[in-house]
Design a protein around this motif. Structure first.
Motif, mmCIF file in Angstrom:
data_model
loop_
_atom_site.group_PDB
_atom_site.id
_atom_site.type_symbol
_atom_site.label_atom_id
_atom_site.label_comp_id
_atom_site.label_asym_id
_atom_site.label_seq_id
_atom_site.Cartn_x
_atom_site.Cartn_y
_atom_site.Cartn_z
ATOM 1 N N PRO A 142 0.830 -1.217 0.000
ATOM 2 C CA PRO A 142 0.000 0.000 0.000
ATOM 3 C C PRO A 142 0.862 1.263 0.000
ATOM 4 O O PRO A 142 1.910 1.323 0.622
ATOM 5 C CB PRO A 142 -0.803 -0.130 1.304
ATOM 6 C CG PRO A 142 0.027 -1.010 2.181
ATOM 7 C CD PRO A 142 0.690 -1.984 1.253
ATOM 8 N N GLY A 143 0.384 2.283 -0.744
ATOM 9 C CA GLY A 143 1.045 3.587 -0.741
ATOM 10 C C GLY A 143 2.042 3.797 -1.857
ATOM 11 O O GLY A 143 2.448 4.927 -2.110
ATOM 12 N N ILE A 144 2.468 2.735 -2.548
ATOM 13 C CA ILE A 144 3.423 2.915 -3.643
ATOM 14 C C ILE A 144 2.728 3.521 -4.852
ATOM 15 O O ILE A 144 3.273 4.396 -5.534
ATOM 16 C CB ILE A 144 4.105 1.580 -3.994
ATOM 17 C CG1 ILE A 144 5.120 1.225 -2.906
ATOM 18 C CG2 ILE A 144 4.811 1.660 -5.338
ATOM 19 C CD1 ILE A 144 5.945 0.005 -3.209
ATOM 20 N N VAL A 145 1.534 3.057 -5.138
ATOM 21 C CA VAL A 145 0.759 3.572 -6.263
ATOM 22 C C VAL A 145 -0.592 4.048 -5.735
ATOM 23 O O VAL A 145 -1.280 3.302 -5.018
ATOM 24 C CB VAL A 145 0.558 2.499 -7.349
ATOM 25 C CG1 VAL A 145 -0.344 3.015 -8.458
ATOM 26 C CG2 VAL A 145 1.898 2.060 -7.912
ATOM 27 N N ALA A 146 -0.955 5.283 -6.088
ATOM 28 C CA ALA A 146 -2.235 5.855 -5.662
ATOM 29 C C ALA A 146 -3.005 6.281 -6.900
ATOM 30 O O ALA A 146 -2.717 7.340 -7.478
ATOM 31 C CB ALA A 146 -2.003 7.042 -4.736
ATOM 32 N N PRO A 147 -3.963 5.498 -7.365
ATOM 33 C CA PRO A 147 -4.691 5.857 -8.595
ATOM 34 C C PRO A 147 -5.506 7.137 -8.419
ATOM 35 O O PRO A 147 -6.136 7.358 -7.381
ATOM 36 C CB PRO A 147 -5.611 4.647 -8.810
ATOM 37 C CG PRO A 147 -5.036 3.544 -7.997
ATOM 38 C CD PRO A 147 -4.380 4.192 -6.835
ATOM 39 N N THR A 148 -5.465 7.981 -9.442
ATOM 40 C CA THR A 148 -6.322 9.166 -9.477
ATOM 41 C C THR A 148 -7.628 8.880 -10.185
ATOM 42 O O THR A 148 -8.587 9.638 -10.067
ATOM 43 C CB THR A 148 -5.596 10.320 -10.184
ATOM 44 O OG1 THR A 148 -5.212 9.890 -11.495
ATOM 45 C CG2 THR A 148 -4.372 10.746 -9.402
ATOM 46 N N ASP A 149 -7.656 7.778 -10.950
ATOM 47 C CA ASP A 149 -8.869 7.365 -11.644
ATOM 48 C C ASP A 149 -8.836 5.846 -11.763
ATOM 49 O O ASP A 149 -7.803 5.262 -12.098
ATOM 50 C CB ASP A 149 -8.947 8.020 -13.026
ATOM 51 C CG ASP A 149 -10.276 7.740 -13.724
ATOM 52 O OD1 ASP A 149 -11.241 7.398 -13.024
ATOM 53 O OD2 ASP A 149 -10.334 7.877 -14.964
#
Length: 889
Positions: A142-149
């Motif tokens: 968790p936290g490495i990639v944060a989708p905006t969509d």
């Protein structure tokens, strides 16, 4: 309280009251001190914020939960690394290492998340990009990639993509893309996008912006890419564990190490680059010049204050105050204003840095973190205090030597300057010029900058003498000019610093102008056209077949023939790297004849930089090594009949006679990367008859015949085309050509073979503006100080019948004297420094014929500064003089 502290307390109280009483002068000095500190604080804040902290690095690379990231490197004998893991060095050779996952499994057990990194081609429709792909279970990190969509990928065949790549490919959530790795293509459905997070740092790679993340099981498993491991769980990875993994050839980024770094002695990695001492010396020298200039500008303002305090200081002396007490009071003024200016500059700089951070955070160039200056802020405040004390030191000494009785009686007695000071200044200036010239000749920036600083100091010391020398022409000018010259010479302690400030500003501006103008002239002299006629260069995508290239050129010629006024389009064939798809010079080059090479052991470093035999006469040109049977050279009017016949018979054209050996042949060396077929490991050599044609040096490093290419085992490819016209083609014509080629080859590059564009206008105008502003500020301060001195003299002139506008004329004349003397002497100093710059450029060897150019803007500067200063003095001074009382001297 000690006597020393009590005396300073009284001096500071007097200085504070004087600053509040004279708000205009105080605000001016505070602003002049605050501005450079504001700029410095803002710059430091931005630069420090642009470099990710170790905590930011931990968040970017490891997310919220991972304890470490481990990557295989192939360093069989182990490696050493920096704390953040971005820099490392193998202890031995790169070798094949066994599966290190076994070692990690033994060390961390089940607390491992395996990832696969690969680089491939990601395509959608007609668009394609080479990009990084990472296969990993993002749910465990968790936290490495944060989708905006959209969402994170959960099943094989799903992926999340960065918004920049999505825009380039024209895809969005729900669209498929194709990923090709080592010839294997996989279709991936995009289920989410991430923001474009960029920083100014060259060390941090933002994973969510620069990777296509896919779920486990998506990529092929047959040796594609390289593996890395994320360590999860609750147990931190210590620095001792990092060192153990380094010994096994593994590179590690540990959260615990990033948040609590070890001591420098515990880190075996040694950055071979180290600090750039030359750059440090350069910055220090430039900073010293700026501080000297600031002191010169602020000094007259403190002289104004000391003049207005003269009666108060005399009363202190009359009541038992010593000269040291008088100096302390004036120095206290410098401390008060410097403290106020330094504090205001630092606070405003911090606010400006915060504003820049917030503004950039709303753009594509966001700073990774906000880092405020720590030790830099107190250092800048100390610099401000030092500047204030230095600027107030000369007025303080002058005030301590004033005649108390004459001051209390209203009579003015000026402190005299020792006659030896101007001579000493001239000697120091000459020494500085010679030192700077020596530094240029031996290409040593520290010596050069030391000479420039000495020259500046010499200018300061000799400025008063220059004013006195010019004052000898007073009898030959009118009343206003005579008054201004004599008054400036009489009060050299206040006019000298102002003149020195103008000299320094004009000298620096003049040197910059000459450097910019000389660089442009050198570029123009060095430029030579590719062809005798105006031409446009077209370079194809690498790897096209020669027949395909010829057909492409013919079709474009038919399509644009009636729209573009060109004479002909000639296809160009070149050689390609064996087994590669790019055209480059490294495939084949001519060896220098042994008897014509550079005798390095017989020449000094300076001689090697200027000896033609040691110069790099080898240019790659736009097409690398070209292939021609003589037809193209004849059509382009480059080679004569003999050279064309040589190519037709199987020879080669070289750019210089140093490549023609004693047997009249050229020895061409081909890079093979195949030791089994080489005359020497990695190379083989062919020879051919040769002729010298200097045009070949610009079109390509070599022009070889098809027979030579065949003998060398080289592949011929379509490299591009040359569009030749009687007159230069304009932008519209080039755009039409570009559009026609793009329809058939989307990787084509088209540009005009134009001489270098002039880019000197803006730098010269900026230098002119800065020098003018500095000169006007210095002149305004000096004439403002003079206003309080000459009021009684003007009253006398008005009393004997002088017209009211006489005051305007005298003030204008004073401005012209200060600015004119400073501009004239500054130009002379600038010409000397310009000559040093010419020596520097020639000694470096990049421009062995660097010209000495005096731009017309320099002459405009010499005329404009005194003219603008005189006009300002005339327009902004009242004609009527306030009522004053003058006591008999």
């Amino acid at each position: 309280m000690s006597t020393w502290a009590a005396r300073w307390r009284v001096a500071l109280r007097i200085a504070w009251r004087d600053a509040r009483r004279n708000k205009g002068r105080t605000v001016l000095v505070v602003a002049m001190i605050a501005l450079p500190l504001l700029a410095g604080t803002t710059l430091i804040t931005v630069l420090r914020s642009a470099t990710p902290t170790l905590a930011t690095t931990a968040q970017v690379e490891l997310g919220d939960a991972a304890q470490a990231r481990v990557q295989a490197t192939g360093c069989g004998d182990g490696l050493v690394q920096s704390i953040d893991g971005y820099l490392s060095s193998c202890m031995g050779d790169i070798v094949e290492t066994p599966d290190q996952g076994v070692l990690l499994a033994e060390t961390f057990g089940s607390d491992l998340v395996v990832a696969l990194d690969a680089t491939g081609t990601i395509s959608s429709g007609a668009a394609a990009r080479t990009w990084n792909v990472r296969e990993v279970d993002l749910a465990a990190l968790p936290g490495i990639v944060a989708p905006t969509d959209g969402r994170l990928p959960r099943e094989a065949g799903e992926g999340v993509i960065g918004e920049p790549l999505a825009q380039q490919l024209g895809v969005s959530v729900g669209d498929p893309v194709e990923v090709t790795l080592d010839g294997q293509t996989t279709v991936i459905e995009i289920v989410g996008t991430t923001a474009d997070i960029q920083t100014f740092s060259f060390t941090v790679t933002e994973a969510d912006a620069h990777y296509l993340y896919v779920a486990p099981g998506t990529l092929p498993t047959d040796g594609v890419g390289s593996r890395l491991w994320f360590v999860i769980g609750d147990d931190p990875v210590s620095w001792e564990q990092v060192l153990e993994l380094n010994a096994a050839g593994l590179l590690v980024q540990s959260r615990a190490v990033l948040l609590d770094p070890p001591s420098a002695g515990a880190v075996p990695f040694n950055d071979v680059n180290g600090p750039d001492l030359r750059m440090t010396a350069y910055v220090a020298g430039v900073g010293a010049l700026l501080l000297i200039e600031l002191v010169l500008l602020i000094g007259p303002a403190f002289a104004v204050g000391a003049r207005q305090q003269a009666r108060q200081l005399a009363q202190v002396a009359a009541h038992g105050g010593s000269p040291r007490d008088l100096r302390r009071i004036v120095l206290a003024s410098g401390l008060v204003t410097a403290l106020a200016g330094g504090g205001a500059g630092i606070v405003l700089g911090l606010l400006a840095g915060l504003v820049i951070y917030v503004v950039l955070g709303r753009t594509d160039s966001a700073l990774p973190n906000l880092v405020l200056p720590t030790w830099e802020a107190p250092l800048l405040l100390l610099v401000a205090l030092a500047v204030g004390l230095a600027a107030a030191s000369i007025p303080a000494r002058t005030a301590s030597r004033a005649d108390v009785v004459a001051t209390l009686g209203g009579r003015r007695v000026e402190a005299t300057t020792p006659r030896g000071v101007p001579r000493l200044g001239l000697a120091v200036a000459v020494l500085g010029t010679l030192t700077a010239a020596l530094g240029a000749l031996i290409v040593e920036p520290v010596v050069l900058l030391s000479g420039v600083v000495l020259l500046e100091i010499g200018i300061i010391l000799s400025a008063g003498g220059a004013v006195a020398l010019v004052a000898r022409f007073a009898p030959r000018v009118g009343v206003a000019g005579r008054f201004a010259l004599r008054e400036a010479a009489r009060h050299r302690t206040r006019t000298g610093p102002a003149v020195a400030a103008v000299i320094a500003a004009v000298a620096v501006a003049s040197t910059l102008m000459m450097y910019v103008a000389g660089t442009e002239r050198a570029q123009q002299d060095d430029w030579e056209p590719l062809l005798p006629d105006p031409s446009v260069v077209v370079r194809f995508s690498p790897g096209l077949d020669p027949d395909e290239g010829a057909e492409l050129v013919a079709s474009v010629a038919d399509e644009t023939g009636s729209e573009v006024p060109f004479d002909a389009i000639h296809p160009v064939v070149a050689i390609a790297t064996e087994g590669a798809d790019s055209v480059r010079l490294a495939d084949i080059h001519a060896e220098v004849a042994p008897e014509k090479g550079c005798p390095e052991d017989q020449l000094t470093d300076a001689e090697r930089r200027t000896d033609p035999r040691c110069q790099n006469v080898f240019h790659s040109g736009p097409f690398g090594a070209m292939v021609d049977d003589g037809t193209l050279m004849a059509e382009l009017k480059i080679a004569d009949d003999r050279a064309s016949e040589l190519l037709a018979s199987g020879g080669a054209l070289v750019p210089s006679d140093i490549f023609v050996w004693s047997d009249g042949r050229a020895h061409l060396r081909i890079d093979t990367f195949d030791p089994s077929s080489a005359d020497e490991p990695g190379f083989r050599t062919v020879t051919s008859d040769a002729a010298v044609v200097d045009w070949a040096d610009r079109l390509g490093s070599l022009v070889i015949s098809p027979q030579v290419a065949e003998a060398a085992g080289l592949e011929s490819v379509a490299a591009g085309a040359l569009v030749v016209s009687a007159e230069p083609l304009d932008d519209v014509d080039v755009a039409r050509l570009t559009g026609a080629f793009y329809e058939m080859d989307d990787g084509v590059q088209v540009w005009r073979d134009d001489p270098p564009m002039s880019s000197t206008g803006t730098p010269l105008m900026i230098a002119l503006a800065i020098a003018t502003i500095v000169a006007l500020v210095a002149t305004g301060l000096a004439t403002g100080l003079a206003g309080s001195h000459i009021a009684p003299d003007l009253a006398t002139l008005l009393a004997v019948g002088a017209a009211p506008r006489t005051r305007r004329r005298i003030v204008a004349a004073q401005s012209v004297v200060i600015a004119g003397v400073g501009a004239a002497l500054g130009t002379i100093a600038g010409l000397a420094l310009g000559g040093v710059v010419v020596l520097w450029e020639r000694a470096q060897g990049a421009w062995p014929d660097f010209p000495f150019v005096v731009p017309w803007q320099l002459l405009a500067l010499v005329v404009a500064i005194p003219a603008v200063a005189g006009a300002s003095g005339y327009l902004f001074v009242r004609s009527r003089l306030p009522l004053v009382r003058r006591l008999a001297d």
